[in-house]
Each structure stands twice: as C-alpha cells, then as structure tokens.
Motif scaffolding. Structure first.
Motif: not given
Length: 265
Positions: A129-136, A215-230
């Motif tokens: 998803l990050a690659k598809n979104g154009g994030h470096a 701190l990290h300079g990332a335009s996208v972050i990953v959330n340690a989420a769940n199958m509910e995506a809540q």
C-alpha cells in the motif's frame, strides 16, 4: 512429471504456480478435505482479481485467506492492511496511516486469533500500500509486540526478526524506519540489525513516537491495528489521539471494508 521424491516438477518460469500443503489430506485431497481444497483453489483463481479490486479501495490482501464468517463480521481478512487519512497528523507531514490487521481485538477462534503469518502478511501488505501510494519512506512500529505476541506465543525477538526481514524483503526501493518506544524493544531491533548487517541498507531503528514526523520523516506510518481496522489502546490509541479525528478515520476504514466484503461470496 513426478520426480523420485514424488513431487511434481514445475517450470515456475512458465506457469503461474503455487504449492500448498493441506494438513490431514492424502492422495485424493479433494475427497479428504473438500472444504479446504475448494478454499485454496478459489483463493488461487480469484486472488489476483481480488487484490486489484481491494487496492482500488486502499486495501491490500495479497496472500490472505477470505472467510465468509470474517466478512460477515465486517472485518478485514487476517494479514490484510488498509490505508486511511491521517487527520491532524497530515499537517506535520504524515499524510497517511496504514492499518496492519494481524488479528482481531474482539473475537477469538481459528479465524480471528493473531498468528505469525498474519503479522508477516500484514507487514507485506502494508508495504504494498505504501508503494502504491507513492511514499518514499515508511515508519513501522513493533507490530504485535505486546498483547498479540503473547496470544501468538512467540518470543519478542523472534517476532521482531520476522517483521524486519519481511519489511526488508518487500520494501521495493522505499526507506524504512522501525520506530519503537520502549528501550528494551529498541535494543531488540538494534540487535537484529547487527545480525543482518548489510541487509539493512536503507533502514534505521529509531526510539520515540511514531507520530513524530521530525523523528522519522516518513510520509506514511503503519498502525499496529486489528482486523476490525478500528483504533484501540496501546500504540493504536496513541496514533488515534494524535490524529484527533479517530472516529472519522474508523468510519473511513469501515466503509472501505464493507465494499471489499461485497466481493466475497
């Protein structure tokens, strides 16, 4: 044809092939385990089409299993990932949040419990998803490092190693920032980086908050989420509070999941 060891010799350069093992089945797999056989066949036939449809919704489902019970519960398949907006974090430079679904926070059982495969698949799908979104550059936390690692029954260092190796394998030219908050977790990741040596080129381990763009300079972050995506507690709660619009983000995810689950027969 069949080789001496009983395995079929496949020219994988010419055929779209996969080898799947179905536990408890003998030579007549379709007769011994009919439901599991049909599930594997359907995944192979429809998987590519489903991934294309899912990506249009901001969801990646590569390599995951689709189950009617999971879809009926309004959840993502275990191992999937979904991209949403980032609320107030956007103004700092974090333009998107990718929610990695390695297990359920509200349901137990074989289809919902977090698994190591679920974590690995979720990491890979997050990077797709990050690659598809154009994030470096992508910031990745210790996915499943607390409650889920206990439910999986795996040592923290072994889980962290799987996360790092999967991310490095699938980074596809993107830079990776593994962001941990607790000093002991930071040390685990640093030890793994030391073991892997040159394989970690383009990646770093940082200690602090994943919501801190400086701190990290990332335009996208990953959330340690769940199958509910809540959003829930722990790291997910930290991200929710920083985003300030957690309810709207939850609703955005729920709408996309509902559309995805319409494709599941």
């Amino acid at each position: 044809g069949f080789g001496d060891n009983g395995l079929i010799h496949l020219n994988t350069h010419r055929l779209n092939t996969e080898i799947k093992m179905i536990a408890g089945a003998g030579h007549t797999v379709h007769r011994d385990r009919p439901q599991e056989f049909l599930r594997v066949v359907n995944e192979f036939i429809h998987g590519g089409k489903m991934q294309k449809q899912a990506m249009q919704l901001g969801i990646s489902v590569e390599g995951v299993a689709f189950e009617k019970e999971v879809a009926a519960a309004g959840m993502l398949p275990r191992g999937a990932a979904i991209a949403t907006g980032s609320g107030a974090l956007a103004s700092s430079g974090i333009k998107s949040i990718i929610h990695a679904a390695s297990g359920s926070m509200t349901r137990d059982g074989a289809l919902f419990d977090p698994t190591l495969k679920g974590v690995v698949d979720a990491v890979r799908n997050s990077l797709l998803l990050a690659k598809n979104g154009g994030h470096a550059r992508v910031a990745i936390p210790f996915i499943g490092g607390n409650i889920f690692s206990q439910r999986i029954g795996i040592a923290p260092k072994d889980l962290a190693r799987e996360i790092v190796q999967t991310a490095l394998t699938h980074k596809d030219g993107m830079e990776l920032r593994f962001v941990t908050f607790a000093p002991e977790e930071t040390q685990i990741f640093k030890d793994i980086f030391k073991e892997l040596g040159d394989q970690t080129k383009g990646a770093e381990v940082l200690q602090g908050s994943i919501t801190d763009f400086k701190l990290h300079g990332a335009s996208v972050i990953v959330n340690a989420a769940n199958m509910e995506a809540q959003f829930g507690g722990g790291l997910s709660g930290v991200i929710a509070r920083a985003a300030k619009t957690s309810q709207a983000i939850d609703q955005e995810a729920a709408r996309a999941i509902a559309k995805l689950n319409q494709f599941i027969e």
